[in-house]
Design an enzyme around this catalytic site. Structure first.
Site, PDB file in Angstrom:
ATOM      1  N   GLY A 165       0.683  -0.633   0.566  1.00  0.00           N
ATOM      2  CA  GLY A 165       0.089  -0.104  -0.260  1.00  0.00           C
ATOM      3  C   GLY A 165       0.854   1.848   0.099  1.00  0.00           C
ATOM      4  O   GLY A 165       0.676   2.588   0.899  1.00  0.00           O
ATOM      5  N   SER A 200      -5.083  -0.456  14.666  1.00  0.00           N
ATOM      6  CA  SER A 200      -5.907   0.515  14.388  1.00  0.00           C
ATOM      7  C   SER A 200      -7.089  -0.197  15.683  1.00  0.00           C
ATOM      8  O   SER A 200      -6.685  -0.752  16.632  1.00  0.00           O
ATOM      9  CB  SER A 200      -7.026   0.651  13.112  1.00  0.00           C
ATOM     10  OG  SER A 200      -8.133   0.932  13.282  1.00  0.00           O
ATOM     11  N   LYS A 253      -8.770  -6.239  11.322  1.00  0.00           N
ATOM     12  CA  LYS A 253      -7.664  -5.810  12.069  1.00  0.00           C
ATOM     13  C   LYS A 253      -7.332  -6.394  13.169  1.00  0.00           C
ATOM     14  O   LYS A 253      -6.276  -6.498  13.994  1.00  0.00           O
ATOM     15  CB  LYS A 253      -7.648  -4.503  12.352  1.00  0.00           C
ATOM     16  CG  LYS A 253      -7.528  -2.901  11.064  1.00  0.00           C
ATOM     17  CD  LYS A 253      -5.696  -3.588  10.819  1.00  0.00           C
ATOM     18  CE  LYS A 253      -6.257  -2.956   9.573  1.00  0.00           C
ATOM     19  NZ  LYS A 253      -4.342  -2.850   8.792  1.00  0.00           N
ATOM     20  N   ASP A 261      -1.672  -6.802  -6.359  1.00  0.00           N
ATOM     21  CA  ASP A 261      -2.647  -6.746  -4.951  1.00  0.00           C
ATOM     22  C   ASP A 261      -2.623  -7.486  -4.035  1.00  0.00           C
ATOM     23  O   ASP A 261      -2.919  -8.981  -4.540  1.00  0.00           O
ATOM     24  CB  ASP A 261      -4.508  -6.636  -6.407  1.00  0.00           C
ATOM     25  CG  ASP A 261      -5.453  -7.019  -4.978  1.00  0.00           C
ATOM     26  OD1 ASP A 261      -4.992  -6.360  -3.426  1.00  0.00           O
ATOM     27  OD2 ASP A 261      -6.618  -6.525  -5.670  1.00  0.00           O
ATOM     28  N   TYR A 304     -13.945  -3.431   9.022  1.00  0.00           N
ATOM     29  CA  TYR A 304     -12.561  -3.415   9.197  1.00  0.00           C
ATOM     30  C   TYR A 304     -12.040  -4.335  10.248  1.00  0.00           C
ATOM     31  O   TYR A 304     -10.765  -4.620  10.712  1.00  0.00           O
ATOM     32  CB  TYR A 304     -12.620  -1.894   9.257  1.00  0.00           C
ATOM     33  CG  TYR A 304     -11.478  -1.270   8.988  1.00  0.00           C
ATOM     34  CD1 TYR A 304     -10.121  -1.465   8.407  1.00  0.00           C
ATOM     35  CD2 TYR A 304     -10.479  -0.613  10.172  1.00  0.00           C
ATOM     36  CE1 TYR A 304      -9.150  -0.692   8.099  1.00  0.00           C
ATOM     37  CE2 TYR A 304      -9.054   0.233  10.289  1.00  0.00           C
ATOM     38  CZ  TYR A 304      -8.593   0.419   8.775  1.00  0.00           C
ATOM     39  OH  TYR A 304      -7.183   0.526   9.550  1.00  0.00           O
ATOM     40  N   ARG A 352      -1.910  -1.346  -5.936  1.00  0.00           N
ATOM     41  CA  ARG A 352      -2.412  -2.275  -7.510  1.00  0.00           C
ATOM     42  C   ARG A 352      -2.195  -1.317  -8.501  1.00  0.00           C
ATOM     43  O   ARG A 352      -2.638  -1.309  -9.421  1.00  0.00           O
ATOM     44  CB  ARG A 352      -3.664  -1.733  -6.762  1.00  0.00           C
ATOM     45  CG  ARG A 352      -4.091  -2.713  -5.779  1.00  0.00           C
ATOM     46  CD  ARG A 352      -5.887  -3.076  -5.509  1.00  0.00           C
ATOM     47  NE  ARG A 352      -6.262  -1.516  -4.868  1.00  0.00           N
ATOM     48  CZ  ARG A 352      -6.922  -1.456  -4.733  1.00  0.00           C
ATOM     49  NH1 ARG A 352      -8.099  -2.248  -4.809  1.00  0.00           N
ATOM     50  NH2 ARG A 352      -7.140  -0.293  -4.480  1.00  0.00           N
ATOM     51  N   SER A 366      -0.206   6.028  -1.071  1.00  0.00           N
ATOM     52  CA  SER A 366      -0.807   6.318  -0.719  1.00  0.00           C
ATOM     53  C   SER A 366      -1.167   7.137   0.903  1.00  0.00           C
ATOM     54  O   SER A 366      -0.078   5.391   1.369  1.00  0.00           O
ATOM     55  CB  SER A 366      -2.329   6.680  -1.332  1.00  0.00           C
ATOM     56  OG  SER A 366      -3.662   5.504  -0.650  1.00  0.00           O
ATOM     57  N   GLY A 367      -1.336   7.319   1.724  1.00  0.00           N
ATOM     58  CA  GLY A 367      -1.576   7.650   3.198  1.00  0.00           C
ATOM     59  C   GLY A 367      -0.272   7.598   3.906  1.00  0.00           C
ATOM     60  O   GLY A 367       1.306   8.166   3.458  1.00  0.00           O
TER      61      GLY A 367
END
Length: 240
Positions: A16, A147, A164, A61, A160, A41, A19-20
């Site tokens: 990933g 998270s 996590k 992915d 989510y 991806r 971004s972020g």
């Protein structure tokens, strides 16, 4: 926070990474001299970030079983070996967020495929390379980005949060099992960040109340260094 950190020679893979938090990690690690491979991806974004940072971009992915072996091969081919794997790629599941009773089974499966099973598969595929790094005295570390939804029950965050929570416990169990191989596994909660994923989940949230991904990345890198036995040979400079 460490300043003047030199990570020359450290080999890190980040999922990933366009971004972020993932992007912030790629930028900071590369700027500190680490050899970085990152996965995302979208080919256009991967090429752009690779050109910007000098890191090795991999299009793939982690939520797709058929992509994992190719990703692992490209990671080891580009880095030679691997010292640190950061499982950062995440999927919210249903968008907009939904109560569990309104969540389709396929939406739950999508969150689990990326956040849990994908991280498991990639860690397993790179386990031998990580063990080789540990045997060479460099240390080996897997960081699973978790998270606070893993421990707090927030309505609407069921897919989510459940994924996590499972990822966090997976890291705890695997950390115990991998001690003989010299591999550490950590689950780290970076806090609520001003990222595209957070905006997708809560579009009305005030960005000024959220942590910047750059600060979260710096904190994760500091914890990464604390967990690596070769920290003293990797860092120089003062502590601010």
């Amino acid at each position: 926070m460490q300043t003047n950190i030199n990570l020359q020679g450290l080999r890190v893979a980040v999922t990933g990474g366009t971004s972020g938090l993932g992007l912030a990690l790629v930028r900071q690690l590369a700027a500190m001299g680490a050899r970085v491979a990152f996965v995302a991806r979208t080919a256009e974004n991967v090429e752009r970030i690779a050109d910007e940072t000098g890191a090795h971009g991999i299009v793939g992915d982690v939520g797709k079983k058929e992509d994992i072996y190719a990703i692992a091969l490209q990671v080891t081919a580009s880095l030679g070996e691997i010292d640190v794997l950061i499982n950062n790629a995440s999927s919210l599941g249903p968008v907009p967020l939904a109560l569990l009773a309104d969540t389709d089974c396929e939406e739950l499966e999508a969150a689990l495929a990326v956040n849990l099973v994908g991280a498991f598969r990639l860690t397993k595929a790179l386990f031998g390379a990580l063990a080789a790094s540990a045997r060479a005295g460099r240390g080996a570390l897997v960081i699973n980005i978790s998270s606070d939804t893993a421990v707090n029950a927030y309505p609407g965050w069921g897919a989510y949060g459940a994924s996590k929570a499972a990822l966090t416990h997976l890291a705890a169990i695997w950390d115990e099992e991998a001690k003989a191989d010299g591999i550490r596994l950590l689950a780290l909660d970076p806090g609520d960040m001003d990222t595209p994923l957070h905006a997708l989940a809560l579009p009305d949230a005030d960005p000024s109340t959220l942590k910047s991904p750059e600060l979260a990345a710096a904190e994760i890198i500091e914890k990464m260094l604390d967990a690596l036995p070769a920290r003293d040979t990797l860092t120089t400079g003062a502590v601010a």
